[in-house]
Design an enzyme around this catalytic site. Structure first.
Site, PDB file in Angstrom:
ATOM      1  N   HIS A 284       0.898  -1.091  -0.107  1.00 18.77           N
ATOM      2  CA  HIS A 284      -0.098   0.001   0.047  1.00 18.77           C
ATOM      3  C   HIS A 284       0.841   1.460  -0.057  1.00 18.77           C
ATOM      4  O   HIS A 284       1.815   1.472   0.813  1.00 18.77           O
ATOM      5  CB  HIS A 284      -0.988  -0.064   1.158  1.00 18.77           C
ATOM      6  N   ASP A 325      -7.458  -5.266   1.656  1.00 19.36           N
ATOM      7  CA  ASP A 325      -8.315  -5.976   0.701  1.00 19.36           C
ATOM      8  C   ASP A 325      -7.996  -7.534   0.814  1.00 19.36           C
ATOM      9  O   ASP A 325      -9.109  -8.400   0.817  1.00 19.36           O
ATOM     10  CB  ASP A 325      -7.844  -5.585  -0.933  1.00 19.36           C
TER      11      ASP A 325
END
Length: 382
Positions: A284, A325
């Site tokens: 990320h 996710d």
């Protein structure tokens, strides 16, 4: 001294600035500082913040360059008191989101984000009969957006109550039926979960409630800046969330998980890396040391063996930690939730943030209207 902290002389040398400029960067929140552990009269400065600022200075400060860089993970583009990512952690109005997820209800966190104490207005709501969670979310928010009054000019308490009610509406759309009680309990009942499973749903909702100025939140704020209704702003957020690079990322994680189950985790990861293909669900840009939301959620349950094997294979091959996710897909598989549950949890949780940002944007009274830098065919001057 740890490698990720610099003293004042080192920071000033890397930035090429004087002490007063360094202090100004700290006061504006552009560089994190804390007291030196051996001398409280001195400060240390986060090296990654200094490096990022030095990089921006090196690129120059033309207005067009700054604006272009701000579009993708760049400079902050508007002021907000709701959420920030600092030092690898997610903060909701000064509270660590991971700590809130340990104990707080989703409704309480929604009130924190909105900075109000409003409860949902009592109103019976029958969710759309649409066959999927996603379709019900769009149908129910669109129906409200077609009827609700603009937010501009309305009393803050009325808007706060309406926001709480919209969060309730979204929960009913996800559950597929009107319900009572806390939202995580209603979803747990709809999905046949026990109390432990319901608590995992609560944790996920809290961790997903807001994430600064992501794509869907920016869409919600743009809508709110026009004076649109809160439901219209939430619908704008949901529309942006539906894209495959945002809330639709879970489907790509599912595809990777299926490959890993079919071919073996190590082979599936190796094939993707050899092809230069992405490994969705890992890494990320805002969390170089790992997504704290994913770490907190994954620590609260034992993922299914195939997901645990995939996680281990990716970490071993790339060093990248799982993001939210992957954690959502792992949770859905462990609890045997409906196929669209990762998106549904993301949408329900993030609605709290969309509404908080819509209210904050409405209070500014300002229209968000950037300019485009034209790069098309030449045309004659007027």
């Amino acid at each position: 001294m740890a490698d990720d902290w610099l003293d004042a002389d080192q920071a000033m040398a890397r930035l090429g600035v004087r002490p007063q400029t360094l202090y100004a960067y700290v006061s504006r929140g552009r560089i994190e500082a804390h007291a030196h552990p051996e001398d409280p009269r001195r400060s240390l400065y986060r090296a990654s913040d200094v490096a990022a600022l030095a990089g921006r200075k090196a690129r120059g400060r033309k207005a067009a360059d700054v604006a272009a860089a701000a579009i993708a993970w760049g400079e902050p583009v508007l002021a907000s008191a709701i959420t920030t990512v600092r030092a690898g952690r997610l903060w909701y109005r000064g509270h660590d989101a991971v700590e809130l997820a340990r104990t707080e209800s989703f409704e309480a966190v929604g009130r924190l984000l909105r900075d109000d104490a409003a409860e949902a207005a009592v109103a019976a709501h029958a969710p759309s009969p649409a066959p999927t969670i996603r379709a019900r979310l769009f149908a129910d928010l669109a129906a409200r957006a077609g009827e609700d009054r603009p937010a501009r000019g309305r009393a803050p308490l009325m808007l706060a109550q309406e926001a709480a009610g919209l969060l309730d509406l979204v929960a009913d759309a996800v559950a597929g039926r009107a319900g009572e009680g806390l939202i995580h309990q209603r979803l747990a009942a709809a999905w046949g979960l026990d109390a432990a499973g319901g608590d995992l749903v609560r944790r996920a909702l809290v961790l997903l409630a807001d994430h600064e100025l992501n794509a869907s939140t920016f869409a919600a704020r743009v809508a709110a800046s026009t004076g649109a209704s809160l439901s219209a702003s939430a619908l704008a957020g949901l529309s942006a969330l539906s894209g495959p690079l945002h809330g639709g990322m879970a489907a790509r994680v599912e595809a990777l998980a299926r490959e890993a189950k079919r071919e073996g985790a190590e082979r599936a990861v190796a094939v993707r890396l050899d092809q230069g293909a992405p490994l969705p669900g890992f890494g990320h840009p805002l969390y170089p040391d790992g997504d704290p939301r994913a770490a907190a959620l994954l620590a609260a349950f034992d993922p299914a063996p195939d997901m645990a094997a995939l996680h281990a294979a990716v970490v071993a091959a790339t060093g990248q930690a799982a993001n939210i996710d992957f954690a959502l897909v792992a949770l859905a598989r462990t609890l045997k939730l409906p196929d669209d549950a990762p998106f549904a949890l993301f949408a329900a949780g993030r609605t709290a943030g969309w509404l908080a940002h819509a209210l904050e944007q409405a209070r500014t009274g300002r229209l968000i209207r950037p300019r485009a830098r034209y790069v098309g065919d030449a045309f004659p001057p007027p």
